[in-house]
Design a protein around this motif. Structure first.
Motif, PDB file in Angstrom:
ATOM      1  N   SER A 124       0.961  -1.168   0.066  1.00  0.00           N
ATOM      2  CA  SER A 124       0.023   0.064   0.255  1.00  0.00           C
ATOM      3  C   SER A 124       0.846   1.112   0.079  1.00  0.00           C
ATOM      4  O   SER A 124       1.760   1.339   0.690  1.00  0.00           O
ATOM      5  CB  SER A 124      -0.895   0.181   1.336  1.00  0.00           C
ATOM      6  OG  SER A 124      -1.545   1.282   0.929  1.00  0.00           O
ATOM      7  N   GLY A 125       0.463   2.111  -0.881  1.00  0.00           N
ATOM      8  CA  GLY A 125       1.311   3.452  -0.900  1.00  0.00           C
ATOM      9  C   GLY A 125       0.417   4.629  -0.458  1.00  0.00           C
ATOM     10  O   GLY A 125       0.534   5.779  -0.284  1.00  0.00           O
ATOM     11  N   GLU A 126      -0.766   4.172   0.031  1.00  0.00           N
ATOM     12  CA  GLU A 126      -1.919   5.067   0.136  1.00  0.00           C
ATOM     13  C   GLU A 126      -2.333   5.132   1.845  1.00  0.00           C
ATOM     14  O   GLU A 126      -2.703   6.284   2.207  1.00  0.00           O
ATOM     15  CB  GLU A 126      -3.164   4.871  -0.533  1.00  0.00           C
ATOM     16  CG  GLU A 126      -2.887   4.770  -1.911  1.00  0.00           C
ATOM     17  CD  GLU A 126      -4.112   5.380  -2.799  1.00  0.00           C
ATOM     18  OE1 GLU A 126      -5.087   4.669  -2.389  1.00  0.00           O
ATOM     19  OE2 GLU A 126      -4.155   5.824  -3.989  1.00  0.00           O
ATOM     20  N   GLU A 127      -2.008   3.989   2.246  1.00  0.00           N
ATOM     21  CA  GLU A 127      -2.907   3.895   3.598  1.00  0.00           C
ATOM     22  C   GLU A 127      -1.476   3.338   4.475  1.00  0.00           C
ATOM     23  O   GLU A 127      -0.862   2.473   4.355  1.00  0.00           O
ATOM     24  CB  GLU A 127      -3.976   3.018   3.703  1.00  0.00           C
ATOM     25  CG  GLU A 127      -5.324   3.586   3.127  1.00  0.00           C
ATOM     26  CD  GLU A 127      -6.147   2.661   2.693  1.00  0.00           C
ATOM     27  OE1 GLU A 127      -7.312   2.995   2.900  1.00  0.00           O
ATOM     28  OE2 GLU A 127      -5.913   1.653   2.052  1.00  0.00           O
ATOM     29  N   SER A 128      -1.767   3.556   5.905  1.00  0.00           N
ATOM     30  CA  SER A 128      -0.844   3.045   6.919  1.00  0.00           C
ATOM     31  C   SER A 128      -1.159   1.264   7.125  1.00  0.00           C
ATOM     32  O   SER A 128      -2.467   1.394   6.827  1.00  0.00           O
ATOM     33  CB  SER A 128      -0.834   4.061   8.269  1.00  0.00           C
ATOM     34  OG  SER A 128      -2.210   3.734   8.833  1.00  0.00           O
ATOM     35  N   LEU A 129      -0.324   0.818   7.770  1.00  0.00           N
ATOM     36  CA  LEU A 129      -0.570  -0.511   8.410  1.00  0.00           C
ATOM     37  C   LEU A 129      -1.873  -0.278   9.170  1.00  0.00           C
ATOM     38  O   LEU A 129      -2.813  -1.265   9.206  1.00  0.00           O
ATOM     39  CB  LEU A 129       0.576  -0.990   9.070  1.00  0.00           C
ATOM     40  CG  LEU A 129       1.834  -1.274   8.006  1.00  0.00           C
ATOM     41  CD1 LEU A 129       2.978  -1.601   8.889  1.00  0.00           C
ATOM     42  CD2 LEU A 129       1.651  -2.108   7.061  1.00  0.00           C
ATOM     43  N   LYS A 130      -1.998   0.575  10.042  1.00  0.00           N
ATOM     44  CA  LYS A 130      -3.030   0.435  11.094  1.00  0.00           C
ATOM     45  C   LYS A 130      -4.477   0.817  10.204  1.00  0.00           C
ATOM     46  O   LYS A 130      -5.408  -0.026  10.416  1.00  0.00           O
ATOM     47  CB  LYS A 130      -3.133   1.894  11.977  1.00  0.00           C
ATOM     48  CG  LYS A 130      -2.125   1.479  13.149  1.00  0.00           C
ATOM     49  CD  LYS A 130      -2.402   2.005  14.447  1.00  0.00           C
ATOM     50  CE  LYS A 130      -1.622   1.770  15.586  1.00  0.00           C
ATOM     51  NZ  LYS A 130      -0.325   2.399  15.551  1.00  0.00           N
ATOM     52  N   GLN A 131      -4.361   1.682   9.208  1.00  0.00           N
ATOM     53  CA  GLN A 131      -5.798   1.673   8.445  1.00  0.00           C
ATOM     54  C   GLN A 131      -6.085   0.691   7.825  1.00  0.00           C
ATOM     55  O   GLN A 131      -7.319   0.229   7.796  1.00  0.00           O
ATOM     56  CB  GLN A 131      -5.388   2.831   7.519  1.00  0.00           C
ATOM     57  CG  GLN A 131      -5.553   4.262   8.118  1.00  0.00           C
ATOM     58  CD  GLN A 131      -4.972   5.228   6.964  1.00  0.00           C
ATOM     59  OE1 GLN A 131      -3.901   5.339   6.279  1.00  0.00           O
ATOM     60  NE2 GLN A 131      -5.976   6.288   6.839  1.00  0.00           N
ATOM     61  N   ILE A 132      -5.088  -0.088   7.118  1.00  0.00           N
ATOM     62  CA  ILE A 132      -5.464  -1.374   6.661  1.00  0.00           C
ATOM     63  C   ILE A 132      -5.913  -2.511   7.605  1.00  0.00           C
ATOM     64  O   ILE A 132      -7.051  -3.217   7.313  1.00  0.00           O
ATOM     65  CB  ILE A 132      -4.180  -1.934   5.906  1.00  0.00           C
ATOM     66  CG1 ILE A 132      -3.625  -0.967   4.899  1.00  0.00           C
ATOM     67  CG2 ILE A 132      -4.452  -3.469   5.233  1.00  0.00           C
ATOM     68  CD1 ILE A 132      -2.315  -1.237   4.292  1.00  0.00           C
ATOM     69  N   LYS A 133      -5.462  -2.547   8.548  1.00  0.00           N
ATOM     70  CA  LYS A 133      -5.758  -3.354   9.763  1.00  0.00           C
ATOM     71  C   LYS A 133      -7.237  -3.033  10.209  1.00  0.00           C
ATOM     72  O   LYS A 133      -8.162  -4.085  10.371  1.00  0.00           O
ATOM     73  CB  LYS A 133      -4.899  -3.044  10.860  1.00  0.00           C
ATOM     74  CG  LYS A 133      -5.519  -3.918  12.233  1.00  0.00           C
ATOM     75  CD  LYS A 133      -4.955  -5.479  12.129  1.00  0.00           C
ATOM     76  CE  LYS A 133      -5.274  -6.118  13.545  1.00  0.00           C
ATOM     77  NZ  LYS A 133      -4.925  -7.557  13.336  1.00  0.00           N
ATOM     78  N   ILE A 134      -7.563  -1.789  10.111  1.00  0.00           N
ATOM     79  CA  ILE A 134      -9.128  -1.367  10.723  1.00  0.00           C
ATOM     80  C   ILE A 134      -9.834  -1.911   9.504  1.00  0.00           C
ATOM     81  O   ILE A 134     -11.189  -2.242   9.866  1.00  0.00           O
ATOM     82  CB  ILE A 134      -9.222   0.139  10.543  1.00  0.00           C
ATOM     83  CG1 ILE A 134      -8.546   0.603  11.806  1.00  0.00           C
ATOM     84  CG2 ILE A 134     -10.567   0.450  10.682  1.00  0.00           C
ATOM     85  CD1 ILE A 134      -8.348   2.075  11.969  1.00  0.00           C
TER      86      ILE A 134
END
Ligand code: TYD
Ligand code: MG
Length: 453
Positions: A124-134
């Motif tokens: 992902s170049g757009e979202e942080s790992l946390k956002q993906i986790k959510i």
């Protein structure tokens, strides 16, 4: 066209057309104001040659068509659009408006493929790992590990893929990726092309499948996915009305299958779910016995879909009659109204007419013609058409109703959903078998169809 002595070149950010000088209108796609200036990439157009070099000739007799070469995504709708699953070593572009659900779709695919014990890497170049986790928490349980990487540097991603050796890679999105030795910004035509080129080579060399996400951009300096269409194996567009919950995944190009298949999904609280019976979905909430409403049957690939055509015709208050068409071709609606006026003698030249495909679907199939005609007549005469009737047929300029393909499938779909009467081209009637419960009305021209209703 690129002039190698110049240090910059102009690109159309819609279709990638190159020019040595700035142009107001793109000769390629005829769009206005789409040219952006970018430094010349030192490798120029060599991507085509490189892609060819990395492919060895194979013997026709040794090519296996085993379905194991394809990875099932877990979504039947997606598998069908892909032509039966993900082909190993293919590069698939998933385009669509921002926020339509591309990341959600691909994360769900990751979930199902990893649950199938396959190694997947989501970049992902757009979202942080946390956002993906959510997001992952919303769509459900991941039984097996999915590897995530937040990175936009192409060299780093390339090395990681080579080292980690996943079977499937997701690149979200191509417009955030950049290569160090290209001086233009991420999202520019040269960066986007070069990144795609690198992923194409990786897919072929390592025989891994790579999905790249491309945002469709109406304005701004970011290159749209159309620039890449010719470089990838498969192009899918994810579309839908922002205000409606369903989404349509459309195959635009596919080197491994047919391109006119669509997949229908619905965006829910826990991600996308498949819509197995789109006809039922499309007809949800339609008005009963309202004038101007007609149910037509369109073929999307191999699948018939019933849709509601709505027309509203009323006397115009101004000199010029207003016409609009939502979901279908505006010029086609005008043409059909002219046919109606000339061949059926219905005076509608001084009427406003609004034609709408309910539910936000976009359909340009000629088989809708007869449905559009009848919905206009129904609204004009303020007389409702029986709600158990479906209509299909192409209309020619002399008002004749012409045969359409796959009449039997269309009738079968209507029968399944409880329709009782079918108005269709008389030339197609003989192709329809086993439909005892359906009353089939074959018509040769629009007059006969209008007389019937
Ligand atoms: P997203 O996949 O981020 O879109 P894209 O990658 O194409 O830009 O989708 C974002 C939208 O989807 C956002 O408006 C929220 C909605 N959504 C749901 O309704 N349900 C869900 O479970 C998820 C994950 C998203
Ligand atoms: Mg996204």
């Amino acid at each position: 066209m690129g002039n190698k002595n110049n240090s910059t070149i102009f690109f159309c950010k819609e279709c990638g057309f190159e020019s040595a000088k700035w142009l107001g209108q793109c000769p390629g796609c005829k769009e206005w104001n789409v040219f952006v200036e970018e430094p010349v990439v030192k490798k120029g157009k060599s991507y085509i040659r490189e892609a060819v070099n990395s492919v060895k000739p194979s013997l026709l007799s040794e090519i296996s068509l085993e379905m194991e070469d394809r990875i099932k995504t877990g979504f039947e709708e997606l598998d069908r659009v892909l032509g039966g699953g993900i082909v190993k070593g293919s590069l698939i572009l998933v385009g669509g408006d921002p926020g339509i659900g591309k990341s959600t779709l691909l994360l769900q695919v990751c979930r199902m493929i990893t649950n199938d014990n396959k190694k997947v890497l989501y970049v992902s170049g757009e979202e942080s790992l946390k956002q993906i986790k959510i997001r992952a928490n919303r769509i459900g349980e991941f039984n097996n590990e999915l590897s995530l990487l937040c990175e936009t540097n192409l060299e780093v991603i390339e090395e990681t893929i080579k080292k980690y050796k996943p079977e499937v890679v997701i690149i979200d999105s191509i417009q955030t990726m950049f290569k160090n030795d290209i001086s233009s910004a991420p999202g520019s035509v040269s960066q986007v092309r070069e990144s795609t080129n690198v992923f194409m080579q990786l897919a072929k060399q390592l025989s891994i499948s790579i999905f790249i996400v491309g945002h469709v951009t109406k304005e701004g300096v970011v290159a749209g996915p159309r620039v890449l269409e010719h470089m990838v194996d498969t192009v899918l567009y994810f579309e839908g009305d922002r205000h409606a919950s369903y989404r349509i995944l459309r195959g635009v190009k596919n080197r491994f299958g047919s391109t006119n298949e669509i997949g229908v999904f619905e965006m829910q609280e826990s991600g996308l779910s498949e819509v197995m019976n789109p006809s039922e979905f499309m007809l949800n909430g339609r008005p009963v016995d309202a004038s101007g409403s007609v149910i037509a049957c369109s073929m999307e690939g191999t699948r018939p879909i019933l849709i509601e055509i709505q027309a509203l015709v009323c006397r115009t208050n101004f000199g010029m009659a207003r016409r609009t068409a939502a979901g279908t071709d505006y010029n086609r609606v005008n043409l059909l109204m002219a046919v109606l006026e000339k061949r059926a003698g219905i005076q509608i030249n001084d009427c406003d007419a609004y034609v709408n495909i309910a539910g936000g679907m976009k359909i340009n199939e000629p088989a809708l013609d007869l449905g559009i005609i009848l919905s206009i007549v129904s609204s004009f005469k303020n007389r409702a058409i029986d709600s158990k009737t479906i209509v299909f047929g192409e209309v020619g300029l002399s008002g004749e109703v012409r045969a359409v393909s796959m009449a039997e499938q269309r009738v079968a779909e209507a029968k399944k959903l409880g329709f009782k009467v079918c108005i269709m081209p008389s030339a197609s009637v003989e192709n329809v078998k086993n439909c005892e419960e359906m009353k089939i009305i074959g018509v040769r021209n629009i007059m006969e169809a209008i007389d019937y209703i």
